[in-house]
Motif scaffolding. Structure first.
Motif, short mmCIF file in Angstrom:
data_model
loop_
_atom_site.label_atom_id
_atom_site.label_comp_id
_atom_site.label_asym_id
_atom_site.label_seq_id
_atom_site.Cartn_x
_atom_site.Cartn_y
_atom_site.Cartn_z
N GLY A 87 21.99 20.89 22.02
CA GLY A 87 21.10 20.96 20.97
C GLY A 87 21.78 22.11 20.12
N GLY A 88 21.94 23.34 20.64
CA GLY A 88 22.90 24.24 20.02
C GLY A 88 24.03 24.03 19.33
N ALA A 89 24.87 23.08 19.93
CA ALA A 89 26.06 22.52 19.39
C ALA A 89 25.91 21.68 18.24
CB ALA A 89 27.15 21.71 20.47
N ALA A 90 24.78 20.62 18.56
CA ALA A 90 24.44 19.81 17.49
C ALA A 90 24.13 20.73 15.94
CB ALA A 90 23.42 18.99 17.56
N ALA A 91 23.32 21.82 16.26
CA ALA A 91 22.82 22.64 15.19
C ALA A 91 24.16 23.32 14.69
CB ALA A 91 21.92 23.42 15.79
N MET A 92 25.19 23.70 15.40
CA MET A 92 26.13 24.47 14.93
C MET A 92 27.09 23.57 14.13
SD MET A 92 27.49 27.28 17.97
CE MET A 92 26.87 26.42 19.36
N VAL A 109 31.73 25.35 19.04
CA VAL A 109 31.11 24.13 19.04
C VAL A 109 31.35 23.10 19.91
CG1 VAL A 109 30.12 22.31 17.65
CG2 VAL A 109 30.67 24.37 16.34
N ALA A 110 32.59 22.76 20.39
CA ALA A 110 33.14 21.77 21.16
C ALA A 110 32.86 22.37 22.64
CB ALA A 110 34.57 21.70 21.17
N VAL A 111 33.29 24.03 22.91
CA VAL A 111 32.83 24.37 24.17
C VAL A 111 31.46 24.37 24.39
CG1 VAL A 111 33.04 26.28 25.50
CG2 VAL A 111 35.08 25.65 24.34
N LEU A 134 25.91 31.87 12.31
CA LEU A 134 25.98 33.34 12.75
C LEU A 134 24.97 33.54 13.68
CD1 LEU A 134 27.21 36.26 12.40
CD2 LEU A 134 25.58 36.59 10.60
N PHE A 135 23.52 32.93 13.24
CA PHE A 135 22.24 33.24 14.20
C PHE A 135 22.61 32.30 15.72
CE2 PHE A 135 18.39 31.36 15.60
CZ PHE A 135 17.75 32.63 15.60
N LEU A 136 23.30 31.29 15.58
CA LEU A 136 23.40 30.52 16.90
C LEU A 136 24.43 31.27 17.94
CD1 LEU A 136 23.07 26.85 15.63
CD2 LEU A 136 21.17 28.09 17.18
N ILE A 137 25.24 31.59 17.14
CA ILE A 137 26.51 32.30 18.00
C ILE A 137 26.13 33.35 18.58
CG2 ILE A 137 29.13 32.80 17.63
CD1 ILE A 137 29.50 30.43 16.04
N ALA A 138 25.45 34.37 17.71
CA ALA A 138 25.23 35.55 18.12
C ALA A 138 23.97 35.41 19.09
CB ALA A 138 24.77 36.39 16.92
N GLY A 139 23.17 34.46 18.94
CA GLY A 139 22.26 34.38 20.01
C GLY A 139 22.78 33.96 21.41
N LEU A 140 23.49 32.88 21.35
CA LEU A 140 24.12 32.60 22.92
C LEU A 140 25.00 33.67 23.40
CD1 LEU A 140 25.16 28.84 21.89
CD2 LEU A 140 23.72 29.59 23.69
N THR A 141 25.77 34.23 22.42
CA THR A 141 26.46 35.56 23.00
C THR A 141 25.53 36.51 23.43
OG1 THR A 141 28.17 35.01 21.52
CG2 THR A 141 28.21 37.12 22.44
N LEU A 142 24.54 36.68 23.18
CA LEU A 142 23.56 37.82 23.54
C LEU A 142 22.99 37.26 24.86
CD1 LEU A 142 22.14 40.50 23.30
CD2 LEU A 142 20.49 39.47 22.00
N ASN A 143 22.76 36.10 24.80
CA ASN A 143 22.14 35.29 26.07
C ASN A 143 23.17 35.28 27.24
OD1 ASN A 143 20.26 33.48 27.56
ND2 ASN A 143 21.65 31.96 26.99
N HIS A 144 24.46 35.17 26.81
CA HIS A 144 25.20 35.25 27.84
C HIS A 144 25.50 36.95 28.61
CE1 HIS A 144 25.96 31.21 26.78
NE2 HIS A 144 26.44 30.93 28.06
N PHE A 204 31.96 32.82 27.94
CA PHE A 204 31.38 32.52 26.72
C PHE A 204 31.14 33.70 25.77
CE2 PHE A 204 29.58 28.37 27.75
CZ PHE A 204 29.40 27.86 26.68
N ILE A 205 30.83 34.99 26.81
CA ILE A 205 30.63 36.42 25.86
C ILE A 205 32.04 36.53 25.11
CG2 ILE A 205 30.70 38.76 26.20
CD1 ILE A 205 29.09 38.17 28.58
N ALA A 206 33.35 36.31 25.62
CA ALA A 206 34.55 36.43 25.02
C ALA A 206 34.63 35.64 23.90
CB ALA A 206 35.55 36.71 25.79
N LEU A 207 34.27 34.14 23.91
CA LEU A 207 34.61 33.31 23.05
C LEU A 207 33.39 33.57 21.74
CD1 LEU A 207 36.02 30.74 22.24
CD2 LEU A 207 34.33 29.28 23.48
N GLY A 208 32.38 33.85 22.47
CA GLY A 208 31.34 34.29 21.25
C GLY A 208 31.73 35.36 20.45
N LEU A 209 32.16 36.35 20.84
CA LEU A 209 32.65 37.52 20.02
C LEU A 209 33.57 37.05 19.41
CD1 LEU A 209 32.37 40.51 22.76
CD2 LEU A 209 30.67 40.02 21.01
N TYR A 210 34.65 36.34 19.79
CA TYR A 210 35.67 35.88 18.79
C TYR A 210 35.11 35.17 17.66
CZ TYR A 210 39.85 33.64 17.32
OH TYR A 210 41.11 33.30 16.58
N ALA A 211 34.43 34.27 18.20
CA ALA A 211 33.59 33.31 16.97
C ALA A 211 32.93 34.30 15.96
CB ALA A 211 32.74 32.59 17.62
N LEU A 212 32.30 35.11 16.41
CA LEU A 212 31.62 36.11 15.55
C LEU A 212 32.50 36.95 14.61
CD1 LEU A 212 28.78 37.54 17.67
CD2 LEU A 212 28.30 35.94 15.86
#
Length: 127
Positions: free
Chosen positions: A102-107, A82-84, A22-32, A52-60
């Motif tokens: 690094g973000g993908a590895a943490a996810m 994670v793969a994207v 949740l933290f990583l996906i929300a952070g990446l989405t906000l970053n984008h 990335f915003i659309a994919l992040g919102l869907y993942a959230l």
């Protein structure tokens, strides 16, 4: 420790993995979202922000509702983000690309932390 206790998944492990995702996906989405309005580079690079915003919102949305109830498809679909994120390394300059790897590895670690909970709930088909 009994066999029953050893087979039972640790709910703390699930919540740590879920929180990490949740933290990583929300952070990446906000970053984008910020990048969409602040970045003035090449058109191709700017077009990656809405994707990335659309994919992040869907993942959230998946993480907040069906993932917590151990829906079988939710665990599998979360690997798409994670793969994207990992593959985007190929299209970015190395300094930024390593950040995504690094973000993908943490996810991926977060996903693996939740796996025993999904297996116990019958959420992941492994056979």
């Amino acid at each position: 420790m009994t066999d029953t206790a050893a087979a039972r998944p640790n709910p703390v492990r699930f919540w740590i993995g879920w929180g990490l995702l949740l933290f990583l996906i929300a952070g990446l989405t906000l970053n984008h979202v910020v990048g969409l309005f602040r970045y003035r580079g090449a058109l191709v690079e700017r077009l990656t922000f809405p994707v990335f915003i659309a994919l992040g919102l869907y993942a959230l949305a998946v993480l907040i509702w069906p993932y917590r109830s151990c829906a079988r498809w939710a665990w599998a679909v979360t690997w798409v983000f994670v793969a994207v994120t990992a593959v985007s390394f190929l299209f970015l300059e190395p300094a930024i690309g390593w950040f995504y790897v690094g973000g993908a590895a943490a996810m991926a670690l977060g996903q693996l932390l939740t796996l025993p909970h999904f297996l116990r709930a019958g959420g992941v088909n492994v056979g």
